[in-house]
Write a protein that holds these residues in place. Structure first.
Motif, PDB file in Angstrom:
ATOM      1  N   ARG A  49       2.526  10.916 -13.907  1.00 12.60           N
ATOM      2  CA  ARG A  49       1.718  10.110 -13.002  1.00 12.60           C
ATOM      3  C   ARG A  49       2.635   9.570 -11.904  1.00 12.60           C
ATOM      4  O   ARG A  49       3.840   9.806 -11.919  1.00 12.60           O
ATOM      5  N   LEU A  50       2.070   8.830 -10.981  1.00 16.68           N
ATOM      6  CA  LEU A  50       2.894   8.193  -9.961  1.00 16.68           C
ATOM      7  C   LEU A  50       3.957   7.332 -10.623  1.00 16.68           C
ATOM      8  O   LEU A  50       3.704   6.690 -11.651  1.00 16.68           O
ATOM      9  N   ASP A  51       5.132   7.308 -10.041  1.00 20.70           N
ATOM     10  CA  ASP A  51       6.199   6.470 -10.572  1.00 20.70           C
ATOM     11  C   ASP A  51       5.745   5.015 -10.629  1.00 20.70           C
ATOM     12  O   ASP A  51       5.041   4.532  -9.740  1.00 20.70           O
ATOM     13  N   THR A  52       6.163   4.331 -11.669  1.00 20.43           N
ATOM     14  CA  THR A  52       5.806   2.912 -11.816  1.00 20.43           C
ATOM     15  C   THR A  52       6.826   1.999 -11.155  1.00 20.43           C
ATOM     16  O   THR A  52       6.632   0.788 -11.095  1.00 20.43           O
ATOM     17  N   SER A  53       7.915   2.557 -10.671  1.00 20.38           N
ATOM     18  CA  SER A  53       8.921   1.780  -9.961  1.00 20.38           C
ATOM     19  C   SER A  53       9.552   2.679  -8.904  1.00 20.38           C
ATOM     20  O   SER A  53       9.795   3.866  -9.166  1.00 20.38           O
ATOM     21  N   ARG A  54       9.799   2.148  -7.729  1.00 21.94           N
ATOM     22  CA  ARG A  54      10.428   2.929  -6.681  1.00 21.94           C
ATOM     23  C   ARG A  54      11.319   2.041  -5.832  1.00 21.94           C
ATOM     24  O   ARG A  54      11.178   0.825  -5.821  1.00 21.94           O
ATOM     25  N   LYS A  55      12.235   2.652  -5.137  1.00 21.73           N
ATOM     26  CA  LYS A  55      13.178   1.900  -4.313  1.00 21.73           C
ATOM     27  C   LYS A  55      12.457   1.153  -3.207  1.00 21.73           C
ATOM     28  O   LYS A  55      11.528   1.671  -2.588  1.00 21.73           O
ATOM     29  N   ALA A  56      12.904  -0.063  -2.971  1.00 19.03           N
ATOM     30  CA  ALA A  56      12.366  -0.819  -1.843  1.00 19.03           C
ATOM     31  C   ALA A  56      12.793  -0.136  -0.548  1.00 19.03           C
ATOM     32  O   ALA A  56      13.924   0.340  -0.439  1.00 19.03           O
ATOM     33  N   GLU A 285      20.944  -2.844  -8.530  1.00 14.92           N
ATOM     34  CA  GLU A 285      20.041  -1.699  -8.407  1.00 14.92           C
ATOM     35  C   GLU A 285      18.604  -2.103  -8.670  1.00 14.92           C
ATOM     36  O   GLU A 285      17.683  -1.676  -7.983  1.00 14.92           O
ATOM     37  N   GLU A 286      18.358  -2.951  -9.669  1.00 12.83           N
ATOM     38  CA  GLU A 286      17.002  -3.375  -9.977  1.00 12.83           C
ATOM     39  C   GLU A 286      16.437  -4.262  -8.877  1.00 12.83           C
ATOM     40  O   GLU A 286      15.255  -4.266  -8.610  1.00 12.83           O
ATOM     41  N   GLU A 287      17.303  -5.055  -8.231  1.00 13.81           N
ATOM     42  CA  GLU A 287      16.835  -5.919  -7.150  1.00 13.81           C
ATOM     43  C   GLU A 287      16.333  -5.098  -5.970  1.00 13.81           C
ATOM     44  O   GLU A 287      15.577  -5.583  -5.143  1.00 13.81           O
ATOM     45  N   ASP A 288      16.768  -3.830  -5.904  1.00 10.64           N
ATOM     46  CA  ASP A 288      16.407  -2.987  -4.785  1.00 10.64           C
ATOM     47  C   ASP A 288      15.219  -2.093  -5.127  1.00 10.64           C
ATOM     48  O   ASP A 288      15.078  -1.014  -4.597  1.00 10.64           O
ATOM     49  N   SER A 289      14.360  -2.530  -6.033  1.00 14.61           N
ATOM     50  CA  SER A 289      13.216  -1.726  -6.435  1.00 14.61           C
ATOM     51  C   SER A 289      11.941  -2.560  -6.403  1.00 14.61           C
ATOM     52  O   SER A 289      11.976  -3.784  -6.384  1.00 14.61           O
ATOM     53  N   ILE A 290      10.825  -1.849  -6.389  1.00 10.04           N
ATOM     54  CA  ILE A 290       9.506  -2.475  -6.450  1.00 10.04           C
ATOM     55  C   ILE A 290       8.788  -1.894  -7.655  1.00 10.04           C
ATOM     56  O   ILE A 290       8.757  -0.667  -7.836  1.00 10.04           O
ATOM     57  N   ASP A 291       8.228  -2.762  -8.499  1.00 13.58           N
ATOM     58  CA  ASP A 291       7.538  -2.324  -9.710  1.00 13.58           C
ATOM     59  C   ASP A 291       6.030  -2.338  -9.514  1.00 13.58           C
ATOM     60  O   ASP A 291       5.495  -3.089  -8.686  1.00 13.58           O
ATOM     61  N   ILE A 292       5.349  -1.532 -10.321  1.00 14.41           N
ATOM     62  CA  ILE A 292       3.895  -1.450 -10.243  1.00 14.41           C
ATOM     63  C   ILE A 292       3.252  -2.804 -10.548  1.00 14.41           C
ATOM     64  O   ILE A 292       2.200  -3.140  -9.988  1.00 14.41           O
ATOM     65  N   ASN A 339       6.374   4.108  12.717  1.00 13.57           N
ATOM     66  CA  ASN A 339       7.737   3.598  12.844  1.00 13.57           C
ATOM     67  C   ASN A 339       8.682   4.572  12.149  1.00 13.57           C
ATOM     68  O   ASN A 339       8.624   4.749  10.938  1.00 13.57           O
ATOM     69  N   SER A 340       9.574   5.181  12.922  1.00 10.65           N
ATOM     70  CA  SER A 340      10.452   6.211  12.366  1.00 10.65           C
ATOM     71  C   SER A 340      11.453   5.650  11.362  1.00 10.65           C
ATOM     72  O   SER A 340      11.973   6.390  10.522  1.00 10.65           O
ATOM     73  N   LYS A 341      11.729   4.348  11.418  1.00 12.08           N
ATOM     74  CA  LYS A 341      12.720   3.759  10.514  1.00 12.08           C
ATOM     75  C   LYS A 341      12.291   3.854   9.055  1.00 12.08           C
ATOM     76  O   LYS A 341      13.130   3.839   8.157  1.00 12.08           O
ATOM     77  N   TYR A 342      10.972   3.921   8.812  1.00 13.23           N
ATOM     78  CA  TYR A 342      10.473   3.959   7.441  1.00 13.23           C
ATOM     79  C   TYR A 342       9.724   5.252   7.156  1.00 13.23           C
ATOM     80  O   TYR A 342       8.914   5.324   6.237  1.00 13.23           O
ATOM     81  N   LEU A 343      10.026   6.277   7.946  1.00 16.77           N
ATOM     82  CA  LEU A 343       9.391   7.584   7.757  1.00 16.77           C
ATOM     83  C   LEU A 343       9.737   8.167   6.391  1.00 16.77           C
ATOM     84  O   LEU A 343       8.877   8.675   5.674  1.00 16.77           O
ATOM     85  N   ILE A 344      11.011   8.063   6.009  1.00 16.41           N
ATOM     86  CA  ILE A 344      11.467   8.631   4.740  1.00 16.41           C
ATOM     87  C   ILE A 344      10.776   7.958   3.569  1.00 16.41           C
ATOM     88  O   ILE A 344      10.365   8.613   2.597  1.00 16.41           O
ATOM     89  N   THR A 345      10.641   6.639   3.620  1.00 14.31           N
ATOM     90  CA  THR A 345       9.992   5.897   2.536  1.00 14.31           C
ATOM     91  C   THR A 345       8.565   6.384   2.311  1.00 14.31           C
ATOM     92  O   THR A 345       8.144   6.631   1.176  1.00 14.31           O
ATOM     93  N   THR A 346       7.816   6.519   3.392  1.00 17.93           N
ATOM     94  CA  THR A 346       6.421   6.954   3.282  1.00 17.93           C
ATOM     95  C   THR A 346       6.323   8.393   2.799  1.00 17.93           C
ATOM     96  O   THR A 346       5.505   8.723   1.934  1.00 17.93           O
ATOM     97  N   LEU A 347       7.192   9.260   3.319  1.00 17.80           N
ATOM     98  CA  LEU A 347       7.131  10.673   2.940  1.00 17.80           C
ATOM     99  C   LEU A 347       7.575  10.900   1.497  1.00 17.80           C
ATOM    100  O   LEU A 347       7.136  11.856   0.860  1.00 17.80           O
ATOM    101  N   THR A 348       8.434  10.032   0.978  1.00 19.47           N
ATOM    102  CA  THR A 348       8.822  10.144  -0.427  1.00 19.47           C
ATOM    103  C   THR A 348       7.611   9.963  -1.332  1.00 19.47           C
ATOM    104  O   THR A 348       7.396  10.726  -2.284  1.00 19.47           O
ATOM    105  N   LEU A 349       6.792   8.956  -1.038  1.00 20.88           N
ATOM    106  CA  LEU A 349       5.575   8.724  -1.821  1.00 20.88           C
ATOM    107  C   LEU A 349       4.602   9.890  -1.668  1.00 20.88           C
ATOM    108  O   LEU A 349       4.031  10.378  -2.653  1.00 20.88           O
ATOM    109  N   LEU A 350       4.420  10.380  -0.446  1.00 21.00           N
ATOM    110  CA  LEU A 350       3.469  11.465  -0.210  1.00 21.00           C
ATOM    111  C   LEU A 350       3.934  12.781  -0.837  1.00 21.00           C
ATOM    112  O   LEU A 350       3.108  13.581  -1.305  1.00 21.00           O
ATOM    113  N   THR A 351       5.246  13.016  -0.854  1.00 17.84           N
ATOM    114  CA  THR A 351       5.777  14.195  -1.526  1.00 17.84           C
ATOM    115  C   THR A 351       5.452  14.150  -3.010  1.00 17.84           C
ATOM    116  O   THR A 351       5.040  15.147  -3.616  1.00 17.84           O
TER     117      THR A 351
END
Length: 360
Positions: A49-56, A285-292, A339-351
């Protein structure tokens, strides 16, 4: 108040053609998962399923290797999403050859009357394939490929520039390593396909890819949960790049259906987000993540505030669309990343969404 649409702008003061899988594609899974595995019933893959935690998300400059024209196209266009299964014997070194082949394919389909013309009948189409560098996030990611189709009228002057009529790109950002290990070396994984332009041309491009690289395409909707993840990821960027406002469109299952537009000020959305962020994280490392759990708590806060004011429970409805200054997304699979600065973040989720949607 209109029955079919209810728009709200309020602060949060009270709350701080899919074909069957090819034989070679099935054999790739079989060889990667073991001879005893059955490709259609593989618990390790189908249970994901979708990851329950991902990098901020972090601001990232991707403009160094990308051309200005490519960057402008990517961040100023609304794209229709599809998934595409791994491409068999696709080679990034053969893009010029692919440009000629796809141009010839479109011309042949047009002669047979199978291609729907764009803006008239006296048109010739020219296709170009190119690399979009600077968008890989891991060593296993394949380089993004941009495809553009230009049109020129037979009666145009010699110096008249070609007119772009269709664009599309194939990308792979932070794909699951386990998925890549299930593929043989002859397959290239570019699971996310984004297109903009005439639907007839999209169909032709997909048909050519299917015939040339033994793959299949399918529509990629953005699920209710994925839209919530996008909200959280974009809200988290607010201190560096203001989201300006958070706009959500919900549909409630009543007769007739009730459409609710819910707009939240960026400062109020940020204050709510800060209250649900976990404070007792151990390790950098955990501080740099977002949980479900944080995503869920944030959405519950938004819905709770709405219910207190309007006595409408959004939990009974479906989130159909979200937008901020960083981008917008629709359940139907439309995405715009502003916003190109966060293009990678959005595309990671969509991938990740594209991988999960693929047939196995």
């Amino acid at each position: 108040m209109e029955r079919n649409q209810h728009s709200v702008r309020t602060p949060l003061n009270s709350v701080v053609e899919r074909r069957s899988k090819s034989k070679s594609y099935r054999l790739s899974y079989r060889s990667g998962l073991g001879a005893a595995s059955r490709p259609c019933f593989t618990p390790g893959l189908t249970a994901r399923r979708l990851d329950t935690s991902r990098k901020a998300p972090k601001s990232r400059d991707i403009t160094e290797k990308m051309t200005k024209e490519q960057l402008t196209l990517l961040v100023q266009t609304e794209w229709q999403l599809s998934y595409v299964t791994p491409l068999y014997r696709f080679r990034h070194t053969q893009l010029k050859s692919y440009s000629r082949q796809l141009s010839a394919f479109i011309a042949a389909e047009k002669q047979q009357g199978l291609a729907v013309d764009v803006e008239g009948t006296d048109n010739t189409f020219r296709v170009s394939f190119s690399l979009v560098q600077g968008m890989t996030e891991s060593v296993d990611d394949a380089e993004t490929v941009l495809i553009q189709i230009h049109r020129k009228s037979l009666f145009a002057s010699q110096n008249e520039p070609l007119k772009p009529v269709w664009s599309g790109w194939l990308t792979c950002i932070n794909v699951n390593p386990g998925y890549l290990q299930s593929l043989t070396k002859d397959f290239i994984c570019l699971p996310l396909f984004c297109s903009s332009g005439a639907g007839a041309l999209t169909t032709l491009v997909q048909s050519w890819f299917q015939q040339s690289f033994d793959c299949c395409f399918g529509p990629l909707e953005i699920s209710h949960m994925s839209l919530q993840w996008l909200i959280a990821l974009w809200i988290n960027c607010n201190p560096e790049s203001s989201i300006r406002q958070l706009k959500m469109i919900w549909t409630l299952p009543v007769e007739p259906p009730l459409k609710v537009t819910y707009t939240v000020n960026s400062e109020d959305a940020w204050e709510l987000w800060r209250t649900v962020r976990k404070e007792d994280r151990a390790g950098e490392e955990e501080e740099d993540s977002i949980d479900i759990e944080e995503v869920t708590s944030f959405m519950q806060g938004l819905k709770g505030h709405f219910f207190r004011h309007f006595r409408l429970d959004l939990s009974a409805g479906c989130l159909n669309e979200v937008s901020t200054a960083l981008g917008s997304a629709k359940h139907t699979g439309m995405i715009k990343i502003s916003n190109s600065k966060y293009l990678i973040t959005t595309l990671t989720l969509l991938t990740e969404c594209a991988i999960l949607k693929m047939p196995i």
